[in-house]
Enzyme design. Structure first.
Site, PDB file in Angstrom:
ATOM      1  N   GLU A 177       0.811  -1.216   0.000  1.00 52.55           N
ATOM      2  CA  GLU A 177       0.000   0.000   0.000  1.00 52.55           C
ATOM      3  C   GLU A 177       0.845   1.267   0.000  1.00 52.55           C
ATOM      4  O   GLU A 177       0.311   2.352   0.179  1.00 52.55           O
ATOM      5  CB  GLU A 177      -0.972  -0.021   1.191  1.00 52.55           C
ATOM      6  N   LYS A 222       5.522  -0.934   1.883  1.00 47.75           N
ATOM      7  CA  LYS A 222       4.941  -1.205   3.195  1.00 47.75           C
ATOM      8  C   LYS A 222       5.063  -2.701   3.492  1.00 47.75           C
ATOM      9  O   LYS A 222       5.306  -3.093   4.615  1.00 47.75           O
ATOM     10  CB  LYS A 222       3.472  -0.785   3.190  1.00 47.75           C
TER      11      LYS A 222
END
Lengths: 841, 841
Positions: free
Chosen positions: B513, B625
């Site tokens: 993300e 991430k």
């Protein structure tokens, strides 16, 4: 009013007759109140009163707006992330002074049901006054003449003036006139016809409309009423902004009358009860003053209202009317554009220019909102619209107003520096939408990501200085904007290694909001390059010619050695995407890899796309909400060859929906330049009638200021062929085929010039000031006072025919709440078929 | 509990002693209540009780959760757009039955201030019971022994059982025991220590936490209390879901006592007033039943509660304890993983496996939420976590539970079809996060854009069927998921013309993300390809072998001729980005064009990045991430060469922050495979201790279910080297250097096999069922019952040394509210310097 595809005159002329100097309505209609309330609004940039009828009822939405007077609220993101905008800002629908109710024989005048023998409403562009005259046959058969006037003063920005004259034409009657000063709590009262919900379980939404503040916004601070005067004051609950409104009433009549005065927290009223005799007029004059502030106590604002009202009382109201006429006369002297032989077009042109006056002339310490002061659309926010669409007009007709708007941006610098820091960038980052200076865009992909706002402001600043010669402003204030925006660009971009290292700018959104968060948006990169160049050039210029000021600048902005050179280096190394195969500039680095949206196969009821497709769907395709590369072709026109302009225009025009009202006027300019002259006229009309024909279906939210400015640009840059690259004025005209002539005014370095374009010639006349040098199709001419220059023209540029321009004149004549129309119509649906133009099969 | 970078044992062993079969706490602390309430929670997948102490006070947040029991609310987007998620869904903090207050000499037992001579709290993995035993010296010097037990039944999913035994050790005293059934209105009562706002004008936020429902959620429907029983019921105000809670109390003591019973809308309580004599125990037994429904009237649920309680009353409570032990024993028989020689690691492994049992075993008609039933984090939503992180464990140890979870997705198909339609796509699009089946992700860039959820579900389905041979399920229900998801992919992607036309998928977000809305995300494309292939293969298979069922399928899904072939064509033509220069697979088509984020220069206090940088900033860089390409290397491992895996791992590992708890376990698996064996162990520990050491600082919101599943995967796939590509079980083990052995169970086509991995050999023993064929490093072996097979190993795969793995064991031991720490620190700041790693200078 109906929208005819491409037709030059979409107005219903049985109701709105052609008048080159006024917008006239000869028949009352309750069908399109929202639109006519916008079209007949009066404003001066500071104070705006929507065109609601005096009687209060029969309204779409009452509206009174004081530029910059807003409430704040905490934005609650359904999913939060770091740096998301936190403070919502919404312009407050201010207390209303327009309402003057009339009762004859205790029967109220209600336009929607009244038997009207005569009705005429006229917004006069020459004196800026809205007049209404009607003859009402009451239920008992008596004829009553009502004549009213309304304007917001261009001389005294805090002032609104109204007169209301009633005459019994046959027979006597008791007449009551109830004049109010009413805080409706943000437009919501029993009078409104605006639906607050579809009521059928669906949730109506239109992202272009203002959000509603749910709690009480204006907290009463004081109320007072005397014999002739009433003053009320409030403070906004969260923003703590303060407002006072004072009203003076006078009555002039030979009839007997008595007066009642009443004042409470949210309402003050003056009631005249008159024994009206036939033929004896009753004239009520109402003068209102609005004073607002970010934090001054209301006591002080009440005093300011008193002073404003006292001055009018001394001078008399008719002097106000006279000054209004003088101001408007001066405006037209320096701003008028004349399209000969087309009175309907001329009327529409003047309506648009008049809106520019109403939206900007007395703005002063605030910005120019997307709806001016004519409505609450876009929550009263300031966008790039002012810099790119309105400031060119102001720079070349009312430069002191442009200067004020730029000073307002300068004052926003501390907030823009804080925002840059929050966004992990150096320098300053101006908010995409704001009133207070804080970023208020809650959807970053089409908001904060539009970093180009920085370059847009720098661009307008440089054009202002080059058009006016106001170097003093640049040296004292403007250059700080250039330095801080250049710093932002230098920090945002990065050098991509390679044979020839290039400066790339990633993760930004250009003007076209149908793609978002892309790499190397052409518009952004070119505007940023200009920004960096100008910053470097001005810093070097000031260092050379204004050494003291430069020393101050170095100290104040902590300007480091080498910084200026670095900006120039970034500008020179700026990556400009270009596709050798297609010979076009991609809108962004990877734009051409997208599928092309099949607009021809998209049904009309699926437009505008933003109301019928999820952003993820739209972003996946080559489809434009508004001109983007084509806007760069105009603003950075000297960076493109003639061939590139044509190729780019021909590539992008067919995939541009024009779902944004900012698009058509830019398309008009570039269509004219590259030679699609008929298409240029079509786009011009699409811009010209955005509001007058409600082409986007949301004129009830207020006028589209950017489009009104764009109309001027389309006339002057588009058809007049004016360009202002490199501090010079050049002309390469494109007079539309069936226009006998076009004339406009241009102020340049203090001189005012009239430009008259005919089919075989263009002529320049100095009307005021010293000589101006212009270039016409490459040849230089010096225009001196008293010696008009006439330059023959062989043609009006290239003429291309072609079936470009798929953009319809969208929208319809009736206002409608846009609601989810796709939604979830068929739970059993299993196969696609909703015409999203997915070309994968 | 402190997080030591990479240390294998980050727990404070003076407080939490090593015990291979239990989590034990030997000293009370109020410092980390939020974490210990999560670590000591009990649950069965349907009902979960957080590890709050019985006495009610001294708590971080009370929590009782019924899987799927949620409230809905209208999501108000600060800026609305078409297709944005509209219905928020939040798991309700259900009424509490845990509270049993104790008073001795009218003095309440409050752990935070009590003088405790002895304290022991043990969550026993073998019988699934939480036990607490303490000796309290009251202010008057009397010693009181308190022993309590608590569990949620694996046999009766609606049931929770508690016992509370008090014995005066020296001296007599009046003792009051007040046992409650209390609706706290969603956790907010006088007892909570959780701050609801920073109070200093800043707005605390952590996007990973649940939003608060602001209005009253549970509307009381009925309340009743009799001699031994009390039953209360509620209905959720918006979702209209219903809930009834019934409680039976019994007391057993030789002391004299009296009983008080009280019931009102939100509270029922039973108070025992006992004249307690030294050495005579008072045993209170509390049995609670929770029944919930989407719409059944509460009357009916009240009856169900009665029946559940009646059954326990007949069988006796001790039978419940016995059945719980039986169920847990069976669980360990089929699921246990043993790491020899490392009791601390073994304890942590079992704690993670125990959480998987608590989160999934009795889920049945619901999904497996990101926090199981242990907390309200992520609002109780179901994500891809269940399919990709938990279902492998279930498929190979408790396949009937996996089947239930997949059937739940099948039941979600109608909603997924509606969502696809709303998103202008064919087929079905599963929601990124949901409880009810409606998309609840309000931030589409990291939500709705994760189209890969479709392929993740299809993937888990196919792995389930290939691991169990449950073709019947595929034919009757599963294939509908494959067909509808394949349709979505075929429609979403498009063919890009060229020398070799390729099928492209644009505008999606992969698992990572830290980039969003990209073209041709490698993970998505590979998973979609698998999805398309499986759909085509299964349709062809069913057409050939199950003609009647195929006819039904064709009719029901309107399957068109050629559709199946088209999926195969799209799969074969799928574009797979690859960079010939760097010899790596870009995470998305343009990933390698981004700047590389300088993680080494990013200060610790700026992590995790999502809490300190605007998404636009993060998206601009090469920084992850969580594993994305590396996750594809694992899940689609047969699509990559050995060299490609190593190159990709070495490229991505240093730019992966591990800010997501889903990352470390995947990195462990691929580190092991490519040969970074020490690093694999480090990542394994980072996953193993996510909750136990609160490595992400938010264990108080509930356990990280994906990580617990990932721990099993890291053990079995990572170190065990198991793979299940192409319907076959293969092994290529990677036993960590200092582990003497590792053993685990695998159920395959109904047979259960024990795998024992040692340094020089791997052995397979059939514990249950028929023969299983496995391949070890390319050689095929048939394992038959009663004939264990031992296969010698030359090594444990390649061993690479290197300084990869920049991911620290982030977080800290103390819970903290994450608040804006960057914000607007210095209004005068003009130059950058906030270490965002912008490499442009």
């Amino acid at each position: 009013m109906h929208a005819h595809g491409g037709s030059p005159d979409p107005l219903d002329r049985t109701r709105f007759p052609v008048d080159e100097w006024a917008l006239r309505e000869t028949r009352y209609s309750a069908e399109d109140l929202g639109v006519t309330e916008t079209l007949f609004a009066v404003g001066n940039g500071y104070l705006g009163l929507r065109g609601n009828c005096e009687e209060g009822r029969d309204t779409h939405a009452h509206g009174t707006f004081v530029n910059g007077f807003h409430e704040t609220w905490q934005i609650r993101h359904a999913e939060e992330a770091f740096g998301f905008a936190r403070t919502g800002q919404t312009i407050v629908n201010a207390p209303d002074v327009k309402t003057i109710k009339l009762y004859v024989d205790d029967e109220p005048l209600l336009l929607s049901v009244a038997d009207l023998e005569h009705y005429d409403r006229t917004l006069d562009f020459r004196d800026g006054v809205l007049r209404r005259s009607l003859i009402w046959r009451t239920a008992s058969g008596k004829r009553v003449q009502v004549v009213s006037r309304r304007f917001t003063s261009l001389e005294h920005r805090h002032l609104a003036v109204m007169t209301f004259e009633v005459t019994m034409l046959d027979g006597d009657a008791p007449v009551a006139i109830s004049s109010q000063l009413l805080n409706r709590q943000d437009g919501l009262d029993e009078y409104t016809t605006e639906s607050l919900g579809a009521g059928d379980g669906t949730v109506g939404f239109d992202p272009r409309k203002a959000s509603t503040l749910s709690e009480r916004v204006l907290v009463p601070q004081s109320h007072w009423a005397g014999d002739r005067r009433m003053v009320l004051s409030w403070r906004a609950a969260n923003s703590r902004m303060t407002l006072a409104v004072g009203v003076d009433h006078t009555i002039s009549t030979d009839n007997e009358y008595e007066t009642l005065t009443h004042a409470e927290e949210d309402l003050a009223k003056k009631v005249y009860r008159v024994r009206a005799q036939q033929g004896r007029p009753i004239l009520v004059t109402k003068v209102a003053a609005y004073h607002s502030s970010r934090g001054v106590p209301t006591r002080e604002l009440v005093d300011r209202c008193r002073r404003t009202l006292d001055r009018v009382r001394e001078d008399g109201v008719e002097q106000c009317f006279a000054s209004q006429r003088r101001e408007m006369h001066a405006f037209w002297e320096r701003s008028d554009v004349v399209v000969a032989g087309h009175p309907a077009v001329e009327q529409a042109v003047r309506w648009n220019l008049f809106q520019l006056a109403q939206s900007s002339l007395r703005v002063e310490t605030a910005g120019i909102a997307a709806k001016g002061v004519s409505g609450s659309g876009y929550e009263g926010h300031y966008f790039w619209d002012s810099e790119i669409y309105v400031l060119p007009f102001l720079t070349y007709t009312s430069p002191w107003v442009a200067r004020g708007a730029l000073r307002f941006r300068h004052q926003m610098l501390p907030a823009a520096r804080r925002r840059a820091y929050e966004m992990s960038q150096a320098g300053a980052l101006f908010p995409w939408r704001t009133i207070s200076g804080e970023e208020a865009s809650a959807y970053y992909a089409a908001g904060t990501a539009q970093y180009h706002i920085n370059a847009d402001i720098a661009f307008a600043l440089c054009k202002y200085v080059s058009g006016t010669g106001d170097e003093d402003f640049m040296v004292r204030e403007g250059v700080e904007i250039l330095v801080e925006t250049a710093r932002m660009w230098e920090d945002l971009g990065f050098w991509l290694a390679g044979k020839e290292p290039r400066f790339h700018i990633h993760g930004v959104t250009g003007p076209d909001e149908y793609t978002a968060v892309v790499n190397n948006n052409l518009f952004t990169n070119l505007m940023a390059r200009d920004n960096l160049r100008q910053a470097a050039a001005w810093c070097r210029h000031i260092a050379e010619f204004w050494p003291e000021q430069y020393a101050r600048l170095v100290k104040q902005l902590e300007l480091e050695p080498g910084e200026v050179d670095e900006w120039a280096r970034c500008a020179d190394g700026m990556y400009v995407p270009y596709d050798e195969g297609l010979k076009v500039h991609p809108q962004d680095q990877h734009f051409l890899e997208r599928e092309v949206w099949d607009l021809a196969a998209t049904p009309e009821e699926k437009r505008p796309l933003l109301l019928h497709y999820h952003p993820l769907v739209i972003y996946r395709f080559q489809v434009l909400k508004q001109a983007d590369v084509v806007a760069a072709l105009f603003l950075q026109g000297d960076e493109f060859s003639r061939e590139a302009k044509r190729a780019d225009f021909e590539y992008y025009d067919p995939i541009t929906t024009g779902d944004s009202s900012l698009s058509a006027v830019v398309q008009a300019i570039m269509a004219a330049e590259v030679g699609y002259q008929d298409l240029a006229l079509r786009y011009f009309h699409a811009g010209l009638y955005v509001d007058l024909a409600n082409l986007h279906g949301n004129a009830s939210d207020g006028i589209h200021v950017a489009s009104t400015g764009g109309v001027w640009s389309a006339l002057v840059y588009g058809f007049g062929g004016m360009r202002d690259h490199n501090d010079a004025l050049t002309f390469d005209p494109r007079l539309p085929r069936d226009w006998p002539s076009l004339s406009f005014k241009v102020r340049f370095h203090g001189a005012r010039m009239r430009v008259l374009l005919k089919r075989e010639q263009i002529s320049f006349t100095i009307e005021e000031g010293a000589a101006v040098s212009v270039s016409v199709r490459g040849e230089q001419h010096l225009i001196t006072p008293g010696a008009p220059v006439v330059i023959p023209l062989e043609d009006q540029g290239p003429v291309l025919e072609g079936a470009l321009g798929t953009m319809p004149l969208i929208g319809s004549s009736t206002e409608h709440n846009m609601v989810y129309t796709a939604g979830v119509p068929d739970p059993d649906r299993r196969k696609k078929g909703n015409g999203n133009g997915n070309g994968s099969r």
